[in-house]
Enzyme design. Structure first.
Site, PDB file in Angstrom:
ATOM      1  N   VAL A 140       0.833  -1.201   0.000  1.00 21.13           N
ATOM      2  CA  VAL A 140       0.000   0.000   0.000  1.00 21.13           C
ATOM      3  C   VAL A 140       0.871   1.256   0.000  1.00 21.13           C
ATOM      4  CG1 VAL A 140      -1.770   1.266   1.288  1.00 21.13           C
ATOM      5  CG2 VAL A 140      -1.862  -1.226   1.174  1.00 21.13           C
ATOM      6  N   GLU A 141       1.973   1.210   0.745  1.00 22.07           N
ATOM      7  CA  GLU A 141       2.845   2.377   0.854  1.00 22.07           C
ATOM      8  C   GLU A 141       3.608   2.662  -0.437  1.00 22.07           C
ATOM      9  OE1 GLU A 141       3.333   4.739   2.803  1.00 22.07           O
ATOM     10  OE2 GLU A 141       2.961   4.221   4.882  1.00 22.07           O
ATOM     11  N   SER A 142       4.165   1.625  -1.075  1.00 20.89           N
ATOM     12  CA  SER A 142       5.141   1.887  -2.144  1.00 20.89           C
ATOM     13  C   SER A 142       5.118   0.888  -3.281  1.00 20.89           C
ATOM     14  CB  SER A 142       6.546   1.865  -1.539  1.00 20.89           C
ATOM     15  OG  SER A 142       6.864   0.533  -1.119  1.00 20.89           O
ATOM     16  N   ARG A 435      -2.148   7.749  -5.220  1.00 19.04           N
ATOM     17  CA  ARG A 435      -1.602   7.671  -3.873  1.00 19.04           C
ATOM     18  C   ARG A 435      -0.257   8.392  -3.773  1.00 19.04           C
ATOM     19  NH1 ARG A 435       2.050   6.472  -0.897  1.00 19.04           N
ATOM     20  NH2 ARG A 435       1.754   5.927   1.277  1.00 19.04           N
TER      21      ARG A 435
END
Length: 467
Positions: A140-142, A435
């Site tokens: 989700v982050e990267s 994102r």
């Protein structure tokens, strides 16, 4: 160039070849029962024999001896450790599930990175007894990319900002960035998450605090009352989306095949072991000695900024388990340790020199010089020395510096009210770009006159809407 003690080059080649052949039969990497979740303990000594002090990965089972329980399907193992309510019918989670379902190949698009890093992340999460949904956070982050750098400084697959990395003890200098190292960054991220959970007593709050900062969550709780839950908090846009996005991804992993969302084949066995090098070693020389590509060696060690391991440590290297024995022979046979990366040279700064003048003289650019020398400004002192590259391609660290410069220009353009753009690269999706730039998927789609189902083309230029 490294020298070898009393061993001729042909004899050395024969020894390494035999070890590599035998190692392929004996070293299959660590079993899931072994503890390889942290960096190898190092000693501040220059003796090459230190390489033999690391745990011996050769004690693990061979490929023939391994069975399904020792290298099982990682997604199945992850499901058994799920402990959070994914709330798939909550409107915000349902919206994120719908967004992910538009990209059924989202996880397969990053399968190579998942194979390299997810087994270690999953094992580290499981070893602490944490909900295994947390192993999905780097996705989700990267998109599980250790080289990812966001607009405001977060770096690595866990997207750790410099101040947090410093507080968590991650080394960060011109030679090495622990925020990009898969072992160090995972340890630091899990420490942060456990600490947040101990204070906030709720995993949703701890997870959103990881993304926004604990202060943001505490202020939101104070405004709503200490008994408020995540869904009732007033949070920044990226914080509001972060937990629903994680829960949506976990819901799709929990129910494989839903809406055609695909899970790439992934095993639980870690693809690397961590070896104590006992001092500085050359990455190109090591890759040649082990008959592996530099690209693969750097992929296993994304924290490295240079062609050498850091002089001040950490004196460690992540290597395929099957090459660990050969690597020990290579390291133990080193009479001397390199001080300048292969292909680079040190020059003396002349009176009146500037980085641009030195770059022109040596056929390079200012960004590369900044990266090689860890420079934070263009100030030079006459008589001091400077590393300049030889006849080789621009280093990964130089590309990162250029990327930082580009982000700074982007930030300045945004401040001046000008729009910015993004050139699509392999693995990019509308969802991941929304994102990365902290904008909504809807605004990105509308700005570019697309639909959420649009498949992006590599090289396509997108306009990024202002926030």
């Amino acid at each position: 160039m490294a020298t070898w003690r009393g061993v001729s080059t042909p004899a050395l080649s024969l020894i390494l070849t035999l070890i590599l052949v035998l190692g392929g039969c004996q070293l299959a990497g660590p079993s899931p029962d072994e503890d390889a979740s942290g960096p190898a303990e190092t000693t501040e000594t220059s003796r090459p024999a230190a390489a033999t002090e690391a745990p011996d990965p050769g004690t693990g089972p061979t490929d023939e001896e391994s069975d399904a329980s020792k290298n099982e399907d990682l997604w199945a193992a992850m499901r058994r450790g799920f402990a959070l309510d994914h709330e798939p019918n909550h409107p915000r989670v349902r919206s994120e599930i719908a967004a992910l379902c538009r990209y059924p190949n989202y996880l397969p698009s990053m399968s190579e990175r998942l194979k390299l890093y997810m087994p270690h992340v999953f094992k580290a999460v499981s070893a602490r007894g944490l909900p295994t949904e947390i192993a999905l956070l780097p996705i989700v982050e990267s998109a599980m990319n250790p080289d990812a750098e966001a607009v405001r400084g977060p770096t690595g697959m866990w997207q750790i900002i410099p101040a947090t990395g410093d507080r968590l003890g991650l080394p960060r200098n011109a030679w090495f960035d622990g925020r990009r190292d898969p072992v160090m960054s995972t340890r630091a991220a899990l420490d942060y998450l456990e600490s947040g959970h101990a204070r906030l007593k709720d995993w949703r709050l701890a997870i959103v605090a990881y993304n926004t900062g604990e202060g943001v969550v505490l202020r939101a709780l104070s405004a709503r009352g200490r008994d408020a839950d995540f869904w009732s908090l007033s949070l920044p846009y990226h914080g509001r989306q972060f937990v629903p996005r994680l829960l949506a991804l976990a819901a799709l992993v929990a129910e494989p095949g839903r809406c055609g969302f695909k899970l790439p084949e992934l095993g639980t066995r870690e693809p690397f072991v961590t070896l104590n090098t006992g001092g500085v070693i050359s990455i190109p020389d090591t890759a040649r000695a082990l008959n592996m590509s530099e690209e693969h060696l750097y992929a296993l060690n994304p924290g490295l900024n240079r062609a050498l391991t850091p002089p001040e440590g950490p004196h460690q290297l992540h290597l395929p388990g099957t090459l660990a024995a050969a690597a020990r022979v290579w390291i133990a046979g080193l009479d001397t340790r390199p001080t300048t990366p292969s292909g680079e040279q040190r020059v003396t700064i002349r009176p009146g020199d500037s980085l641009s003048a030195i770059a022109r003289r040596h056929g390079t650019d200012v960004s590369t010089l900044r990266a090689l020398n860890g420079l934070r400004s263009d100030f030079l002192r006459a008589g001091a020395s400077l590393l300049v590259p030889g006849n080789r391609s621009v280093s990964a660290s130089a590309r990162r510096t250029e990327s930082r410069d580009a982000r700074q220009q982007t930030s300045a353009a945004r401040s001046a009210g000008r729009s910015e753009s993004h050139v699509v690269r392999a693995g990019d999706t509308l969802w991941s770009l929304a994102r990365a730039y902290r904008v909504s998927l809807q605004s990105l789609v509308v700005t570019n006159k697309l639909t959420p189902q649009t498949v992006l083309r590599i090289g396509q230029r997108l306009r990024i809407p202002s926030r």
